[in-house]
Design an enzyme around this catalytic site. Structure first.
Site: not given
Length: 148
Positions: A30, A86, A93, A95
């Site tokens: 987001i 992270g 995760h 990117h």
């Protein structure tokens, strides 16, 4: 307590999913640095990169490469970048984002003001590129669900 990503994967919090398999999901962030900035997230709650079993890390890397190729095609980008930070969420995760220059690699350039319609359009653009590359079996039928 489940992590933010587990809550998104479980449907408690909305997400924009572009990939799903039995070990990982990919959703748009987001707060993208560039349009199409996605997160490769294991379904299992692994806190950080160095805690991941080698086979899971290898799988996440292959998924990140696949998404990066689709991002390059969808945005005509010269590179796909991979970042692992992270610090903000204790759930591993990766990117993955289309990149044109070094500024494409700085979280200082992340935008938190992207309208939802623009994020939806970027997600559909990436989903279309993944399908065009032959990965339709991993593109969820519904943008808001990680189920296939």
């Amino acid at each position: 307590m489940p992590t933010l990503f587990t809550r998104i994967i479980d449907g408690e919090i909305p997400g924009r999913f572009v990939w799903a398999d039995d070990r990982a999901v990919v959703l748009l962030t987001i707060a993208p640095i560039t349009a199409g900035h996605a997160l490769v997230v294991p379904r299992a709650e692994v806190e950080q990169l160095t805690d991941a079993p080698d086979d899971l890390l290898a799988h996440l890397s292959v998924v990140a490469k696949t998404v990066g190729l689709a991002q390059r095609a969808a945005w005509d980008a010269p590179r796909a970048a991979l970042l692992v930070a992270g610090f903000e969420i204790p759930h591993l995760h990766l990117h993955v984002l289309p990149a044109w220059d070094e500024s494409s690699l700085s979280f200082a350039n992340a935008r938190s003001d992207v309208p939802p319609a623009e994020l939806d359009e970027a997600a559909e653009r990436l989903r279309d590129a993944l399908r065009a590359a032959g990965h339709g079996a991993h593109v969820p039928a519904d943008l808001t669900s990680p189920a296939l």
